[in-house]
Motif scaffolding. Structure first.
Motif, mmCIF file in Angstrom:
data_model
loop_
_atom_site.group_PDB
_atom_site.id
_atom_site.type_symbol
_atom_site.label_atom_id
_atom_site.label_comp_id
_atom_site.label_asym_id
_atom_site.label_seq_id
_atom_site.Cartn_x
_atom_site.Cartn_y
_atom_site.Cartn_z
ATOM 1 N N HIS A 19 0.825 -1.216 0.000
ATOM 2 C CA HIS A 19 0.000 0.000 0.000
ATOM 3 C C HIS A 19 0.855 1.259 0.000
ATOM 4 C CE1 HIS A 19 -3.425 2.614 0.769
ATOM 5 N NE2 HIS A 19 -2.768 3.146 1.785
ATOM 6 N N TRP A 20 1.886 1.298 0.846
ATOM 7 C CA TRP A 20 2.698 2.506 0.984
ATOM 8 C C TRP A 20 3.921 2.521 0.064
ATOM 9 C CZ3 TRP A 20 0.910 6.623 3.545
ATOM 10 C CH2 TRP A 20 -0.141 6.428 4.438
ATOM 11 N N GLY A 21 4.245 1.380 -0.547
ATOM 12 C CA GLY A 21 5.384 1.334 -1.457
ATOM 13 C C GLY A 21 6.720 1.494 -0.757
ATOM 14 N N VAL A 22 6.860 0.850 0.388
ATOM 15 C CA VAL A 22 8.115 0.904 1.151
ATOM 16 C C VAL A 22 8.493 -0.518 1.561
ATOM 17 C CG1 VAL A 22 7.719 3.237 2.024
ATOM 18 C CG2 VAL A 22 6.871 1.288 3.329
ATOM 19 N N SER A 23 9.727 -0.700 1.981
ATOM 20 C CA SER A 23 10.209 -2.033 2.335
ATOM 21 C C SER A 23 9.711 -2.460 3.708
ATOM 22 C CB SER A 23 11.736 -2.054 2.323
ATOM 23 O OG SER A 23 12.247 -1.228 3.369
ATOM 24 N N LEU A 24 9.770 -3.764 3.958
ATOM 25 C CA LEU A 24 9.455 -4.285 5.289
ATOM 26 C C LEU A 24 10.404 -3.691 6.323
ATOM 27 C CD1 LEU A 24 8.901 -8.083 4.494
ATOM 28 C CD2 LEU A 24 7.129 -6.375 5.005
ATOM 29 N N ALA A 25 11.684 -3.578 5.959
ATOM 30 C CA ALA A 25 12.663 -3.014 6.887
ATOM 31 C C ALA A 25 12.297 -1.589 7.265
ATOM 32 C CB ALA A 25 14.056 -3.061 6.262
ATOM 33 N N ALA A 26 11.853 -0.799 6.292
ATOM 34 C CA ALA A 26 11.464 0.578 6.575
ATOM 35 C C ALA A 26 10.231 0.634 7.465
ATOM 36 C CB ALA A 26 11.199 1.328 5.271
ATOM 37 N N LEU A 27 9.291 -0.279 7.263
ATOM 38 C CA LEU A 27 8.090 -0.328 8.098
ATOM 39 C C LEU A 27 8.433 -0.704 9.534
ATOM 40 C CD1 LEU A 27 5.668 -2.077 5.598
ATOM 41 C CD2 LEU A 27 5.275 0.176 6.643
ATOM 42 N N LEU A 28 9.309 -1.671 9.706
ATOM 43 C CA LEU A 28 9.705 -2.082 11.055
ATOM 44 C C LEU A 28 10.444 -0.949 11.764
ATOM 45 C CD1 LEU A 28 10.870 -5.715 10.246
ATOM 46 C CD2 LEU A 28 8.901 -5.076 11.669
ATOM 47 N N PHE A 29 11.340 -0.302 11.045
ATOM 48 C CA PHE A 29 12.061 0.838 11.627
ATOM 49 C C PHE A 29 11.093 1.950 12.003
ATOM 50 C CE2 PHE A 29 14.530 4.731 11.636
ATOM 51 C CZ PHE A 29 15.680 4.361 12.314
ATOM 52 N N ARG A 30 10.107 2.175 11.155
ATOM 53 C CA ARG A 30 9.106 3.213 11.433
ATOM 54 C C ARG A 30 8.290 2.864 12.665
ATOM 55 N NH1 ARG A 30 8.455 8.385 11.129
ATOM 56 N NH2 ARG A 30 6.669 9.207 9.988
ATOM 57 N N GLY A 53 16.473 -14.314 4.807
ATOM 58 C CA GLY A 53 17.214 -13.724 3.691
ATOM 59 C C GLY A 53 16.614 -12.433 3.193
ATOM 60 N N TRP A 54 15.717 -11.821 3.982
ATOM 61 C CA TRP A 54 15.016 -10.616 3.542
ATOM 62 C C TRP A 54 15.831 -9.347 3.751
ATOM 63 C CZ3 TRP A 54 9.609 -11.904 6.081
ATOM 64 C CH2 TRP A 54 9.041 -12.980 5.391
ATOM 65 N N ARG A 55 16.952 -9.446 4.464
ATOM 66 C CA ARG A 55 17.811 -8.258 4.590
ATOM 67 C C ARG A 55 18.481 -7.959 3.245
ATOM 68 N NH1 ARG A 55 19.082 -7.171 10.051
ATOM 69 N NH2 ARG A 55 20.117 -5.302 9.276
#
Length: 368
Positions: free
Chosen positions: A274-285, A308-310
């Protein structure tokens, strides 16, 4: 719209004049030290230094050798001074060798020169970015406040930014993919005398992370015109700007999970699309906004590493957002009967680099 003028008319015609600054630009674009160039043409490094400083001029035979070694036409050296640019904003100056920094800065000059030539023939959007300075102490404004003002300035409605590259190009920012010599450098940005430039890494083939890269560099362009590039504080501020621009706190916080238990990963996957961002960015947010605690965040990152998602996250969108300003201008010229050779005629600029800079897709041998 084409105005009928030949783009190369902006450059001086080839003559006996030799511009040492253009030698520096060509040498740095080739990723060569002075000693390496001197060795390639069987001259002394002191001679290269003298030519670049303007205290001496090479003869015609030497100019031909320089052109051959640096893969430009001899008339390249008779042009005017290269465009002035500010020092690029790199993610880490410590991990970026000086020769790579020089090459990236020279590529910025090359792109600025190409953009200026194209703009003499094709109408570009007005260069118009908000001026939202954020100092190290954040006394007058925070990166989050700057991002909120930027969304208002660009007229972004509530919700995701639909196309980040299109957003910045409409504001007159030139977006290009980097040339092969600096493909190891992450995205970077720089101000020029005419319009700002964002250079993207062609190797980072990830739609979600690329959008964050563009937002990060936009943060530098609007917040850090006077900041020292590569500093830890400025880089953190650019990340915070990008997070707020792409994921406004008030809009996304209610939907972020507090842990990754249960169906949280499915929830995060839906938010990613929906937001067009990575999982890593969502977790950090989620952690930055206090929705997710440190322990839950660490556990989530461990799971990311195990899967292996990093390195490569799962996602539904595989096509990158592509720049179009320079590419469309090149197409307009071609439709008007002005091919690459006609456009570059008299400039001495590299046709290969022009094709890279004015491409809609990341560099590949097949694209040239």
């Amino acid at each position: 719209m084409v105005d009928g003028r030949r783009p190369s008319q902006t450059l001086a015609a080839a003559s006996s004049f030799f511009n040492g600054e253009r030698l520096t630009m060509a040498r740095q674009l080739a990723g060569l030290k002075k000693s390496h160039l001197a060795s390639a043409i069987e001259m002394s490094p002191a001679s290269v230094t003298a030519w670049e400083s303007g205290t001496k001029q090479p003869n015609r035979a030497t100019v031909a050798k320089l052109a051959l070694a640096l893969r430009v036409e001899p008339q390249f050296f008779s042009g005017g001074p290269p465009p002035r640019v500010n020092r690029p904003h790199f993610r880490s100056l410590r991990s970026t060798p000086q020769i790579a920094q020089d090459e990236a800065e020279a590529y910025g000059r090359f792109v600025a020169e190409i953009a200026g030539m194209l703009e003499n023939a094709v109408e570009f959007p007005e260069s118009l970015l908000p001026d939202l300075p954020v100092d190290a102490d954040e006394r007058s404004m925070t990166p989050e406040e700057a991002a909120q003002e930027a969304r208002d300035f660009f007229g972004v409605p509530p919700g995701p930014v639909q196309h980040v590259i299109r957003l910045v190009e409409r504001a007159g920012v030139v977006v290009v993919f980097s040339e092969p010599g600096v493909a190891a450098i992450d995205a970077y940005s720089l101000h020029t005398g005419a319009r700002p430039i964002i250079v993207l890494n062609p190797v980072k083939d990830d739609y979600y992370r690329q959008r964050f890269d563009v937002a990060h560099e936009l943060g530098h362009l609007v917040m850090h015109q006077d900041a020292e590039p590569g500093g830890k504080i400025a880089e953190e501020q650019a990340n915070r700007f990008a997070s707020e621009l792409l994921m406004p706190a008030e809009q996304i916080a209610p939907f972020l999970p507090s842990s990754t238990a249960g169906r949280a990963w499915n929830q995060l996957a839906d938010l990613k699309e929906h937001w067009g961002v990575s999982l890593a960015a969502l977790l950090f947010r989620a952690r930055a906004l206090g929705v997710m605690g440190d322990v839950s965040y660490r556990n989530a990152m461990v799971r990311m590493s195990q899967n292996g998602w990093r390195r490569a996250e799962p996602g539904r969108i595989s096509t990158l957002e592509m720049p179009s300003m320079l590419a469309r201008a090149r197409e307009v010229l071609a439709d008007s009967g002005i091919g690459d050779s006609d456009f570059l005629s008299g400039s001495g600029l590299s046709a290969e680099l022009y094709a890279i800079a004015a491409s809609r897709v990341p560099y590949s041998p097949e694209a040239i």
